[in-house]
Enzyme design. Structure first.
Site, PDB file in Angstrom:
ATOM      1  N   CYS A 242      19.581  14.385  22.418  1.00  0.00           N
ATOM      2  CA  CYS A 242      18.917  13.090  22.556  1.00  0.00           C
ATOM      3  C   CYS A 242      17.418  13.226  22.232  1.00  0.00           C
ATOM      4  CB  CYS A 242      19.161  12.530  23.955  1.00  0.00           C
ATOM      5  SG  CYS A 242      18.757  10.786  24.114  1.00  0.00           S
ATOM      6  N   HIS A 326      24.952  12.379  23.408  1.00  0.00           N
ATOM      7  CA  HIS A 326      25.174  13.070  24.684  1.00  0.00           C
ATOM      8  C   HIS A 326      26.553  13.717  24.707  1.00  0.00           C
ATOM      9  CE1 HIS A 326      21.703  11.936  27.221  1.00  0.00           C
ATOM     10  NE2 HIS A 326      21.662  10.858  26.458  1.00  0.00           N
ATOM     11  N   GLU A 328      27.702  15.564  27.000  1.00  0.00           N
ATOM     12  CA  GLU A 328      28.170  15.679  28.391  1.00  0.00           C
ATOM     13  C   GLU A 328      28.325  14.322  29.066  1.00  0.00           C
ATOM     14  OE1 GLU A 328      24.600  13.925  29.249  1.00  0.00           O
ATOM     15  OE2 GLU A 328      25.100  15.248  27.599  1.00  0.00           O
TER      16      GLU A 328
END
Length: 626
Positions: A242, A326, A328
């Site tokens: 990010c 992202h 995760e």
């Protein structure tokens, strides 16, 4: 009940608002949720923590958004983990929210106009409407959300396998969990302006991670300096996501720019440039890396399939890479979590796994090798039944014809789109002067197959068509529902496909059998550690009764290879099972007797997968007990 100002952004997730609202990347933003019903499962407790002392269900220790906009707010919330309503939670945090807004229309406006500034004005507020709009990106948002001191996380009573220094630019807690729990790492979280070269706290690390965060990346000068030092030093792996991706690119010598729209939501498609596989990703960013300004030793790693913006970079010789999305994402999707595995391997000193294209993409599914394809339709249906197979078959015909492939269709149902023709299309579906009137005549219609056979979708009739149409080299059995699937299985058993040299396209016969044969399907689920209800596959009425005695009443009887669940249902006693089993085994070779799931919540997902293993969830639905 205070008014607020900020940048208006949106999120497309169907679930996960507790995680989204506490994501530091949303700092200073008014969040628009496109999913129409919000608040129905309330908010879990912030006091419940995991083994690392982090709030179990959240991404930070408080609400990060400036305001919330929803279409419909549920006053009543119900969930086993819920401790308060969404409204009460926002009230405690002093964050205003509004509902009754057409959020999808508002999102469309954001997509048309680009990044928008907005205000959420609470009734009774004085002078707020006259105040100027405020762009949160003019603030140093990272400094607002970053940790102020070094904090270490690791699994209790376990020696760390690797040590990672994580630069906190607004890091989500789930990142810490991934490193510490999944990979046994000791994670030293340091402030955004921590000087890695000076290392005043004497932090020891095997790899450097730079986190997500809000705002303009060019404001993070101290972070960029530390990352530049890590690149020049070159010995230890570096990974960014990010905002960390943008900062690594700036440290490498590239530039970033403000996007007109930004990429938001949980369904952003990103293509891995090593394999061409596309992944669904979660994103919320308004800045992007200009890959044309990357130095020669850096290469693009991922690209956005929608706007073609950069989504990742990698160093050609050093163990360093970053991605814009992202991997995760709490709330999902987590399709790219393998990137954490890859980074952990680099930190451990292992060489990166070789990633290449699967040659079967070109060999097995070569478009040029296909000239004529036989499509099995859905067969005779009642009015209003299985219309989705008419749609899927019509779309298959359209796609095949666009590729210049000649399409032959077998479907006796004249009341379908796929057996219809345009009003101005020459030719009829049946040639009354032909020796065999059931043979179809060629149609030039763009919405219809080139040749249509109004014949039953049975193994015998399909064999006869293949005998006549000798140059057919492919067949689709997965677009006609249960009738076509059963027909395909029977043709394969008879060796008809092998005899005529016809390839099965799309879903393969062994996959059809594995999903339709109840016992095989059960074993497949067990192989991947998915829990299954206790069940027994039977082929006779007496065996069904014996199985029900073991499983217990009420029980569920499921017929295999059955159209529309024919012969399946919940039975309360032996008499009811005997009646149902007789009917089911009259049309199906197998019956599965399994434990009844009455009272359980059932959520169904419709997923499409292509030859490159790209998966897209078309829809999901909750099924209710009758």
């Amino acid at each position: 009940r205070t008014s607020t100002k900020g940048e208006v952004v949106f999120n497309t997730g169907m679930v996960g608002y507790p995680e989204a609202l506490t994501d530091p990347s949303y700092r200073g933003q008014i969040l628009v949720l496109t999913y129409p019903l919000i608040g129905n499962y309330g908010v879990p407790s912030m006091e419940e923590v995991d083994e690392f002392g982090l709030p179990r269900y959240f991404e930070s220790r408080g609400v990060q958004i400036a305001g919330l906009v929803a279409a419909t707010y549920s006053e009543d919330h119900s969930h086993w983990a819920s401790t308060m309503s969404l409204g009460d939670w926002l009230g405690e945090a002093g964050v205003p929210g509004i509902h009754g807004v057409d959020t999808r229309f508002l999102t469309e406006k954001i997509r048309e106009s680009g990044a928008l500034l907005g205000k959420l004005v609470v009734a009774g507020s004085e002078g707020v409407e006259a105040e100027p709009f405020e762009d949160p990106n003019t603030r140093h948002l990272v400094a607002e959300v970053s940790t102020k001191e070094v904090v270490r996380y690791r699994l209790p009573e376990a020696a760390p396998k690797i040590r990672i220094v994580a630069i906190d630019c607004g890091m989500k807690f789930n990142i810490i969990r991934y490193f510490a729990k999944q990979h046994g790492a000791e994670v030293a979280v340091v402030p955004h302006d921590y000087d890695l070269e000076a290392n005043p706290e004497k932090v020891s690390w095997d790899g450097v991670f730079c986190s997500n965060g809000p705002g303009d990346p060019e404001r993070c000068e101290a972070t960029i300096r530390s990352l530049r030092w890590a690149i020049e030093r070159g010995g230890k792996p570096v990974f960014g996501i990010c905002l960390g991706h943008q900062l690594l690119a700036l440290a490498a010598g590239a530039t970033t720019y403000k996007m007109k729209y930004g990429n938001r939501g949980m369904n952003q498609p990103c293509v891995d440039l090593r394999t061409t596989r596309c992944y669904m990703t979660s994103q919320n960013h308004g800045y992007a890396v200009d890959e044309s300004r990357l130095p020669a030793e850096w290469r693009p790693l991922f690209i956005n399939a929608n706007d073609l913006s950069n989504e990742g970079i990698v160093h050609t010789t050093k163990p360093m890479f970053s991605v814009q999305f992202h991997p995760e994402a709490a709330g999902g999707p987590t399709d790219t979590a393998f990137l954490f595995d890859g980074f952990a391997r680099l930190v451990e000193g292992a060489p990166p796994k070789l990633t290449v294209l699967d040659p079967s993409i070109y060999r097995q599914f070569s478009r040029g090798a296909l000239k004529r394809v036989l499509l099995l339709g859905s067969g005779g249906l009642s009015i209003g039944q299985a219309g989705e197979f008419d749609y899927s078959g019509s779309q298959a015909i359209k796609a095949l014809k666009e590729e210049g492939i000649d399409v032959v269709l077998i479907n006796p149902n004249i009341a379908t789109i796929q057996t219809s023709r345009d009003d101005d299309a020459p030719g009829q579906h049946l040639d009354p002067n032909a020796k065999h009137p059931w043979l179809g005549k060629r149609s030039n219609s763009s919405s219809c197959a080139d040749h249509v056979y109004l014949l039953p979708v049975t193994a015998e009739w399909v064999r006869r068509v293949l005998d006549k149409e000798r140059d057919i080299d492919g067949i689709l059995v997965s677009m006609g529902g249960q009738t076509a699937l059963n027909c395909g299985v029977e043709l394969d058993k008879r060796g008809v496909f092998a005899k005529h040299g016809v390839r099965v396209l799309g879903t393969q016969i062994d996959a059809v059998v594995a999903t339709e044969d109840r016992e095989i399907f059960k074993q497949k689920l067990i192989e991947i550690d998915e829990p299954v209800a206790r069940s027994v596959a039977v082929e006779t009425v007496e065996d069904a009764l014996a199985a029900a005695t073991k499983v217990g009443y009420p029980c569920m009887a499921r017929a295999a290879f059955a159209l529309g669940g024919l012969g399946s249902g919940i039975v309360e006693d032996e008499a009811a099972l005997r009646t149902l089993a007789r009917k089911a085994l009259a049309v199906s070779p197998q019956l599965l007797i399994e434990r009844s799931m009455l009272g359980w919540k059932e959520v169904e997902y419709e997923v499409v997968r292509d030859s490159a293993d790209n998966c897209v969830t078309v829809c999901n639905m909750e099924n209710f007990d009758p």
